[in-house]
Design a protein around this motif. Structure first.
Motif, short mmCIF file in Angstrom:
data_model
loop_
_atom_site.label_atom_id
_atom_site.label_comp_id
_atom_site.label_asym_id
_atom_site.label_seq_id
_atom_site.Cartn_x
_atom_site.Cartn_y
_atom_site.Cartn_z
N ILE A 1 3.55 5.61 -5.89
CA ILE A 1 3.40 5.56 -7.35
C ILE A 1 2.28 6.49 -7.81
N VAL A 2 1.18 6.49 -7.08
CA VAL A 2 0.02 7.29 -7.47
C VAL A 2 0.19 8.76 -7.04
N GLY A 3 1.09 9.03 -6.11
CA GLY A 3 1.31 10.39 -5.66
C GLY A 3 0.50 10.79 -4.45
N ARG A 4 0.08 9.82 -3.67
CA ARG A 4 -0.71 10.11 -2.47
C ARG A 4 0.06 9.75 -1.20
N GLY A 5 1.37 9.58 -1.32
CA GLY A 5 2.17 9.14 -0.19
C GLY A 5 2.09 10.05 1.01
N MET B 1 -0.34 4.95 8.12
CA MET B 1 0.01 3.54 8.16
C MET B 1 -1.22 2.64 7.99
N LEU B 2 -2.30 2.94 8.69
CA LEU B 2 -3.49 2.09 8.59
C LEU B 2 -4.10 2.14 7.19
N ALA B 3 -4.10 3.31 6.58
CA ALA B 3 -4.61 3.42 5.22
C ALA B 3 -3.74 2.63 4.24
N ASN B 4 -2.43 2.68 4.42
CA ASN B 4 -1.54 1.91 3.56
C ASN B 4 -1.78 0.41 3.71
N ILE B 5 -1.98 -0.04 4.94
CA ILE B 5 -2.26 -1.47 5.16
C ILE B 5 -3.57 -1.86 4.49
N ALA B 6 -4.62 -1.05 4.69
CA ALA B 6 -5.92 -1.35 4.09
C ALA B 6 -5.84 -1.38 2.57
N ALA C 1 4.04 -8.10 -6.44
CA ALA C 1 3.78 -7.29 -7.64
C ALA C 1 2.29 -7.21 -7.92
N THR C 2 1.58 -8.30 -7.74
CA THR C 2 0.13 -8.33 -7.95
C THR C 2 -0.57 -7.42 -6.94
N ALA C 3 -0.13 -7.45 -5.70
CA ALA C 3 -0.74 -6.60 -4.67
C ALA C 3 -0.49 -5.13 -4.94
N VAL C 4 0.73 -4.79 -5.35
CA VAL C 4 1.04 -3.39 -5.66
C VAL C 4 0.21 -2.92 -6.85
N LEU C 5 0.12 -3.74 -7.89
CA LEU C 5 -0.68 -3.38 -9.06
C LEU C 5 -2.15 -3.20 -8.67
N GLY C 6 -2.68 -4.11 -7.88
CA GLY C 6 -4.07 -3.98 -7.43
C GLY C 6 -4.28 -2.74 -6.58
N ALA C 7 -3.31 -2.42 -5.72
CA ALA C 7 -3.41 -1.24 -4.87
C ALA C 7 -3.34 0.04 -5.71
N VAL C 8 -2.51 0.05 -6.74
CA VAL C 8 -2.44 1.22 -7.63
C VAL C 8 -3.78 1.40 -8.33
N ILE C 9 -4.34 0.32 -8.84
CA ILE C 9 -5.65 0.40 -9.50
C ILE C 9 -6.71 0.92 -8.53
N LEU C 10 -6.70 0.41 -7.30
CA LEU C 10 -7.65 0.85 -6.29
C LEU C 10 -7.49 2.35 -6.00
N LEU C 11 -6.25 2.82 -5.86
CA LEU C 11 -6.03 4.24 -5.57
C LEU C 11 -6.42 5.13 -6.75
N VAL C 12 -6.19 4.67 -7.96
CA VAL C 12 -6.59 5.46 -9.13
C VAL C 12 -8.11 5.59 -9.18
N GLY D 1 0.82 -1.22 0.00
CA GLY D 1 0.00 0.00 0.00
C GLY D 1 0.85 1.26 0.00
N TRP D 2 1.93 1.24 0.77
CA TRP D 2 2.84 2.40 0.81
C TRP D 2 3.47 2.64 -0.55
N LEU D 3 3.96 1.56 -1.18
CA LEU D 3 4.58 1.69 -2.50
C LEU D 3 3.56 2.18 -3.53
#
Length: 83
Positions: free
Chosen positions: A18-22, A27-32, A66-77, A12-14
């Motif tokens: 990537i999306v620019g919301r760092g 921490m809790l939002a990154n985990i979720a 990699a799958t989790a990061v890609l899914g998290a990027v899609i979710l954040l977008v 979630g942090w990574l």
């Protein structure tokens, strides 16, 4: 379970970087986002025929990460478009 929380937090942090919301996420939002992103990424991978065998992938796998990061990027977008 603890390993999935750590894994989700890092993914979630990574993704937030990537999306620019760092700077907007804690921490809790990154985990979720990372844990939900892992489910989203896994679902997409399964639909595209890239999913692993059930119960075989571990959170320490590079493919799982990699799958989790890609899914998290899609979710954040998607969340950026909605809010």
């Amino acid at each position: 379970m603890l390993l999935w929380i750590i894994f989700g937090g890092i993914a979630g942090w990574l993704a937030s970087l990537i999306v620019g919301r760092g700077d907007q996420m804690g921490m809790l939002a990154n985990i979720a986002v990372g844990v939900i992103g892992a489910f989203v990424g896994g679902w997409i991978a399964d639909r595209m025929g890239f999913g692993g065998k059930p119960g075989v992938e571990r959170p320490t796998s590079l493919v799982s990460f990699a799958t989790a990061v890609l899914g998290a990027v899609i979710l954040l977008v998607i969340l950026n478009f909605l809010f």
